[in-house]
Motif scaffolding. Structure first.
Motif, mmCIF file in Angstrom:
data_model
loop_
_atom_site.group_PDB
_atom_site.id
_atom_site.type_symbol
_atom_site.label_atom_id
_atom_site.label_comp_id
_atom_site.label_asym_id
_atom_site.label_seq_id
_atom_site.Cartn_x
_atom_site.Cartn_y
_atom_site.Cartn_z
ATOM 1 N N LYS A 142 0.871 -1.178 0.000
ATOM 2 C CA LYS A 142 0.000 0.000 0.000
ATOM 3 C C LYS A 142 0.906 1.224 0.000
ATOM 4 O O LYS A 142 1.761 1.364 0.878
ATOM 5 C CB LYS A 142 -0.905 0.009 1.234
ATOM 6 C CG LYS A 142 -1.796 1.248 1.366
ATOM 7 C CD LYS A 142 -2.718 1.104 2.566
ATOM 8 C CE LYS A 142 -3.550 2.351 2.777
ATOM 9 N NZ LYS A 142 -2.773 3.472 3.351
ATOM 10 N N TRP A 143 0.740 2.061 -1.011
ATOM 11 C CA TRP A 143 1.614 3.218 -1.147
ATOM 12 C C TRP A 143 1.496 4.117 0.084
ATOM 13 O O TRP A 143 0.403 4.376 0.567
ATOM 14 C CB TRP A 143 1.237 4.026 -2.398
ATOM 15 C CG TRP A 143 2.197 5.140 -2.704
ATOM 16 C CD1 TRP A 143 3.296 5.073 -3.493
ATOM 17 C CD2 TRP A 143 2.146 6.477 -2.202
ATOM 18 N NE1 TRP A 143 3.952 6.286 -3.522
ATOM 19 C CE2 TRP A 143 3.249 7.174 -2.727
ATOM 20 C CE3 TRP A 143 1.282 7.166 -1.343
ATOM 21 C CZ2 TRP A 143 3.514 8.501 -2.437
ATOM 22 C CZ3 TRP A 143 1.535 8.489 -1.046
ATOM 23 C CH2 TRP A 143 2.643 9.145 -1.600
ATOM 24 N N CYS A 201 1.759 -3.234 -6.043
ATOM 25 C CA CYS A 201 1.082 -2.162 -5.313
ATOM 26 C C CYS A 201 -0.431 -2.316 -5.380
ATOM 27 O O CYS A 201 -1.048 -2.162 -6.450
ATOM 28 C CB CYS A 201 1.501 -0.802 -5.879
ATOM 29 S SG CYS A 201 0.802 0.597 -4.974
ATOM 30 N N THR A 207 -2.523 -0.326 -4.195
ATOM 31 C CA THR A 207 -3.165 0.981 -4.274
ATOM 32 C C THR A 207 -3.548 1.333 -5.717
ATOM 33 O O THR A 207 -4.547 2.012 -5.947
ATOM 34 C CB THR A 207 -2.225 2.064 -3.701
ATOM 35 O OG1 THR A 207 -1.872 1.707 -2.361
ATOM 36 C CG2 THR A 207 -2.887 3.436 -3.693
ATOM 37 N N ARG A 225 -7.164 1.602 -7.471
ATOM 38 C CA ARG A 225 -8.153 1.843 -6.426
ATOM 39 C C ARG A 225 -8.676 3.271 -6.462
ATOM 40 O O ARG A 225 -7.979 4.203 -6.842
ATOM 41 C CB ARG A 225 -7.536 1.604 -5.042
ATOM 42 C CG ARG A 225 -7.192 0.162 -4.722
ATOM 43 C CD ARG A 225 -8.414 -0.602 -4.247
ATOM 44 N NE ARG A 225 -8.092 -1.953 -3.878
ATOM 45 C CZ ARG A 225 -7.703 -2.361 -2.669
ATOM 46 N NH1 ARG A 225 -7.538 -1.484 -1.704
ATOM 47 N NH2 ARG A 225 -7.457 -3.631 -2.438
ATOM 48 N N VAL A 229 -9.205 6.211 -4.205
ATOM 49 C CA VAL A 229 -8.503 6.537 -2.963
ATOM 50 C C VAL A 229 -8.797 7.970 -2.525
ATOM 51 O O VAL A 229 -9.221 8.809 -3.326
ATOM 52 C CB VAL A 229 -6.965 6.371 -3.129
ATOM 53 C CG1 VAL A 229 -6.608 4.946 -3.518
ATOM 54 C CG2 VAL A 229 -6.414 7.369 -4.155
ATOM 55 N N ALA A 240 -6.070 6.001 -8.193
ATOM 56 C CA ALA A 240 -4.606 5.892 -8.225
ATOM 57 C C ALA A 240 -4.212 5.150 -9.493
ATOM 58 O O ALA A 240 -4.596 3.992 -9.677
ATOM 59 C CB ALA A 240 -4.108 5.157 -6.989
ATOM 60 N N LEU A 296 2.685 8.957 -6.062
ATOM 61 C CA LEU A 296 1.452 8.320 -6.494
ATOM 62 C C LEU A 296 0.684 9.288 -7.392
ATOM 63 O O LEU A 296 0.370 10.410 -6.984
ATOM 64 C CB LEU A 296 0.603 7.928 -5.285
ATOM 65 C CG LEU A 296 -0.672 7.149 -5.584
ATOM 66 C CD1 LEU A 296 -0.329 5.743 -6.089
ATOM 67 C CD2 LEU A 296 -1.546 7.067 -4.322
ATOM 68 N N VAL A 325 -2.825 7.859 2.474
ATOM 69 C CA VAL A 325 -3.724 7.371 1.446
ATOM 70 C C VAL A 325 -4.663 6.322 2.022
ATOM 71 O O VAL A 325 -4.232 5.376 2.689
ATOM 72 C CB VAL A 325 -2.931 6.788 0.259
ATOM 73 C CG1 VAL A 325 -3.844 6.097 -0.730
ATOM 74 C CG2 VAL A 325 -2.156 7.902 -0.440
ATOM 75 N N HIS A 375 -7.648 3.551 1.024
ATOM 76 C CA HIS A 375 -8.347 2.800 -0.025
ATOM 77 C C HIS A 375 -9.850 2.894 0.238
ATOM 78 O O HIS A 375 -10.320 2.492 1.295
ATOM 79 C CB HIS A 375 -7.926 1.339 -0.010
ATOM 80 C CG HIS A 375 -6.507 1.114 -0.418
ATOM 81 N ND1 HIS A 375 -5.896 -0.124 -0.354
ATOM 82 C CD2 HIS A 375 -5.558 1.952 -0.912
ATOM 83 C CE1 HIS A 375 -4.645 -0.027 -0.784
ATOM 84 N NE2 HIS A 375 -4.421 1.228 -1.132
#
Length: 292
Positions: A139-140, A238, A240, A243, A245, A259, A268, A285, A287
């Protein structure tokens, strides 16, 4: 700081807790040193302490006097820190709490050092896949996720901090935490994710060897994330990306959108609802819905 007792007894100064040594044995510092400090690779020392506030804080304070490749591991952290000054606290010997000192020097322009947080995530995921047989996602920018009963949960966090001539990277990984020990319901552990291995010594060796490999390739490429394969590897893992976000940015501003990418600077890239793209370099960030 005194290295922990490698004989099997409770390390001096460690919290007694309700766990026996059979449940959560101490790390064998001497064995780790023999396995990792070979004189041919990155790691120059491995020190295991029974208890400390934060391995990042301790290693950063000694960074000027230590060579690159120093590793500090704590059996228990009482003031572990994540991004945005969040705490990272877990029962003694229930996870891996360690920091490493890296000094890229002139081989890598300092503007590329920000990739080291993402590199540590890729390396940790790769090491755990090999040693624990567990699927993970990133997850970023700095969380490692595992799947517990069909839900993504955070099992590890990474914190990178600049020091005078290098950078200290701290990794906190939940290994054997049970459901009732989790600090928040969104947290997870390797044990809850049904990992094939939860013995901390092979896990630590696997992560450090993976980190050594990824760091060596990145440094040899002058820190170029594309040439070293890091940018592609991070994007592939990744969770993220793709997603919807919300990015809570410094200064109180929030940004909502999809993202879409991680750019050459490790930021990102979010496509907002009006179709514009914004690169997020710092922030929290969230989700908002499951991956596509």
């Amino acid at each position: 700081m005194t290295p922990s007792d490698a004989s099997g007894g409770t390390p001096s100064g460690a919290s007694a807790g309700r766990w026996s040594d059979l449940d959560r044995p101490p790390l064998n510092a001497a064995a780790l040193q023999r396995a990792l400090v070979t004189g041919q690779g990155l790691w120059s020392s491995v020190e295991v302490v029974p208890r400390t506030g934060s391995t990042n804080t301790d290693l950063a304070a000694r960074a000027a006097e230590l060579p690159e490749g120093a590793v500090l591991v704590a059996e228990e952290q009482t003031a572990g820190r994540g991004r945005l000054d969040r705490s990272w606290v877990a029962p003694a010997r229930s996870g891996l709490f360690f920091s490493v000192l890296l000094k890229p020097g002139e081989a890598v322009p300092q503007e590329r050092w920000g990739w080291l947080t993402l590199l540590a995530g890729v390396a940790t995921a790769a090491g755990l896949a090999r040693a624990a047989g567990v699927d993970t996602a990133l997850k970023w920018p700095n969380d490692l996720l595992v799947t517990v009963e069909g839900h993504e949960r955070k099992a590890a966090g990474i914190l990178a901090e600049r020091v005078a001539d290098g950078i200290v990277i701290g990794i906190g990984l939940n290994v054997s935490l049970t459901e009732d020990e989790l600090p928040v319901p969104e947290a997870g552990s390797l044990a809850l994710a049904k990992a094939a291995v939860t013995d901390r010594e092979p896990l630590l060796k696997a992560v450090l060897r993976s980190l050594e490999e990824w760091y060596g390739n990145w440094r040899a490429a002058g820190g170029d994330p594309a040439a070293s394969g890091l940018q592609e590897a991070y994007a592939a893992q990744c969770a993220t990306l793709g997603r919807h976000v919300r990015a809570d940015l410094p200064g109180g501003r929030s940004l909502t959108g999809t993202a879409e990418a991680v750019d050459a600077e490790g930021r990102l890239v979010v496509r907002t609802e009006d179709g514009t793209h914004e690169a997020v370099g710092a922030g929290d960030v969230v989700h908002l819905r499951s991956a596509r």
